[in-house]
Design an enzyme around this catalytic site. Structure first.
Site, PDB file in Angstrom:
ATOM      1  N   GLY A   1      -4.755  -7.237  -9.102  1.00  0.00           N
ATOM      2  CA  GLY A   1      -5.288  -8.587  -8.952  1.00  0.00           C
ATOM      3  C   GLY A   1      -4.607  -9.387  -7.861  1.00  0.00           C
ATOM      4  O   GLY A   1      -4.269  -8.868  -6.798  1.00  0.00           O
TER       5      GLY A   1
ATOM      6  N   TYR B   1      -7.347   2.373  14.421  1.00  0.00           N
ATOM      7  CA  TYR B   1      -6.229   2.151  13.514  1.00  0.00           C
ATOM      8  C   TYR B   1      -4.922   2.321  14.281  1.00  0.00           C
ATOM      9  O   TYR B   1      -4.510   3.417  14.610  1.00  0.00           O
ATOM     10  CB  TYR B   1      -6.269   3.122  12.335  1.00  0.00           C
ATOM     11  CG  TYR B   1      -7.503   3.021  11.473  1.00  0.00           C
ATOM     12  CD1 TYR B   1      -8.313   1.893  11.506  1.00  0.00           C
ATOM     13  CD2 TYR B   1      -7.872   4.063  10.619  1.00  0.00           C
ATOM     14  CE1 TYR B   1      -9.457   1.811  10.716  1.00  0.00           C
ATOM     15  CE2 TYR B   1      -8.991   3.979   9.829  1.00  0.00           C
ATOM     16  CZ  TYR B   1      -9.793   2.863   9.876  1.00  0.00           C
ATOM     17  OH  TYR B   1     -10.918   2.783   9.088  1.00  0.00           O
TER      18      TYR B   1
ATOM     19  N   GLY C   1      -7.159  -3.373  -2.761  1.00  0.00           N
ATOM     20  CA  GLY C   1      -5.992  -3.528  -3.623  1.00  0.00           C
ATOM     21  C   GLY C   1      -6.185  -4.483  -4.772  1.00  0.00           C
ATOM     22  O   GLY C   1      -5.355  -4.547  -5.679  1.00  0.00           O
ATOM     23  N   PHE C   2      -7.282  -5.238  -4.749  1.00  0.00           N
ATOM     24  CA  PHE C   2      -7.499  -6.245  -5.786  1.00  0.00           C
ATOM     25  C   PHE C   2      -7.593  -5.619  -7.178  1.00  0.00           C
ATOM     26  O   PHE C   2      -7.094  -6.175  -8.156  1.00  0.00           O
ATOM     27  CB  PHE C   2      -8.765  -7.039  -5.485  1.00  0.00           C
ATOM     28  CG  PHE C   2      -9.036  -8.141  -6.466  1.00  0.00           C
ATOM     29  CD1 PHE C   2      -8.305  -9.319  -6.412  1.00  0.00           C
ATOM     30  CD2 PHE C   2     -10.016  -8.002  -7.436  1.00  0.00           C
ATOM     31  CE1 PHE C   2      -8.547 -10.342  -7.334  1.00  0.00           C
ATOM     32  CE2 PHE C   2     -10.264  -9.021  -8.338  1.00  0.00           C
ATOM     33  CZ  PHE C   2      -9.529 -10.189  -8.287  1.00  0.00           C
TER      34      PHE C   2
ATOM     35  N   SER D   1      -6.091  -3.080  -8.167  1.00  0.00           N
ATOM     36  CA  SER D   1      -4.819  -2.458  -8.552  1.00  0.00           C
ATOM     37  C   SER D   1      -4.002  -3.401  -9.423  1.00  0.00           C
ATOM     38  O   SER D   1      -3.527  -3.028 -10.484  1.00  0.00           O
ATOM     39  CB  SER D   1      -4.014  -2.062  -7.311  1.00  0.00           C
ATOM     40  OG  SER D   1      -4.733  -1.135  -6.531  1.00  0.00           O
TER      41      SER D   1
END
Length: 345
Positions: free
Chosen positions: A219, A63, A214-215, A217
């Site tokens: 869409g 990361y 995040g979808f 959260s």
């Protein structure tokens, strides 16, 4: 939610205890989800999480690369280290701009030493093999990790995106404490074989991307907000031809959340929590308000009927697109050669 109200769970069978929900730190300083965030803001978020009772922190050397571990090292100063369970990973490198997966003993040891230095620690609580090096037997990699445990440089061994047979072979060399895998309402392929294998062997389960990146959260809006997104470009279900169809999944989850008086992200997280006390989701965020919302998922209760209803929204035949493109290694491509072939060489 106050710190004392966040329940604790046992992760695996070797003694590791963590908060029932963790914090994925990747997005704080890696460019996978856009530009890195201000360091002081991210340290404040980490401190807020620990104060709130979310003490299981997840990072990796890739990361950044490296910058996320450096950030965690700074955040853990001043007595914070004693309050957290820290997990980091090795195994994915970008040498000369090329992605490579490595699990050879020399690399394992060098990666661990480098992570310890960046994190400013003497010991890593949970050390994952991020991806499986399929060029050598898994026993060789785990054998070196076992030595690091014996030397006190790591406490517990974990694996990520490993097949059931690979997990079994690794566990025979040294007990595996946790397996990290993608598990959410719309990523459920692990339920057939990997989850049962972990439970049979007493291995804890850490669910990454429990909010579907995040979808769940907001869409399509969540996806559209993210600029310069390197990762979502590699995920077929976020491609335009699939996303338009998949948005109906979010709409159904959102409608149910409205009925229950919670947010869609809280509902999606609650679904993961209801999978069992051996499961710890690690949603990531860079905003304190989103963190506060996520932690409240621990208070959302679902009936068996509601679980069935939720699962019907995102069944395998409803979701369009794979969770990764073919060039990304997953548990489906993690088989390694037999140990006998290594000895013969």
């Amino acid at each position: 939610m106050e710190a004392g109200r966040v329940r604790r769970i046992k992760l695996g069978s070797q003694g590791l205890e963590v908060s029932a929900q963790g914090l994925g730190c990747m997005g704080m300083s890696a460019a996978f989800y856009g530009l890195p965030k201000p360091e002081e803001d991210m340290i404040a978020l980490i401190h807020h999480a620990v104060h709130s009772g979310i003490t299981f922190l997840d990072t990796s050397d890739v990361y950044g690369p490296f910058t996320n571990e450096i950030l965690l090292g700074k955040a853990l100063k001043g007595g914070v280290r004693e309050k957290v369970e820290l997990a980091t990973k090795f195994g994915v490198s970008y040498a000369d701009g090329k992605r490579e997966t490595r699990g050879d003993p020399a690399y394992v040891r060098a990666a661990c030493e480098a992570s310890l230095k960046r994190l400013q620690l003497d010991c890593i609580d949970l050390y994952y093999q991020h991806r499986i090096d399929t060029r050598l037997p898994i026993e060789v990699t785990i054998g070196e990790l076992k030595k690091l445990v014996e030397e006190g440089k790591i406490k517990y061994i974990g694996m990520s995106e490993a097949s059931a047979s690979t997990i079994r072979r690794a566990h025979a060399v040294h007990p595996i404490t946790a397996v990290q895998l993608e598990w959410s309402l719309w990523s459920r392929d692990v339920e057939e074989e990997i989850i049962p294998t972990c439970r049979e062997l007493g291995i804890g389960i850490v669910a990454y991307s429990p909010l579907a990146r995040g979808f769940f959260s907001s869409g399509i809006k969540a996806v559209e907000k993210i600029t310069n997104n390197q990762l979502l470009k590699l995920i077929p279900r976020f491609h335009p031809e699939n996303l338009e169809h998949n948005k109906t999944i979010f709409e159904r989850v959102n409608e149910m959340a409205t009925r229950k008086g919670c947010t869609p992200s809280q509902l999606a997280l609650a679904w993961v929590h209801h999978q069992g006390n051996d499961v710890c989701p690690i949603p990531g965020t860079t905003k304190i308000e989103n963190f506060n919302q996520n932690i409240e998922a621990l208070s959302v209760k679902l009936t068996p009927e509601e679980m069935v209803e939720l699962e019907s929204f995102a069944s395998e035949d409803v979701v369009k697109g794979d969770r990764y493109s073919s060039e990304i290694a997953t548990w489906e491509t993690s088989e390694t050669p037999p140990l006998s072939s290594w000895k013969a060489a």
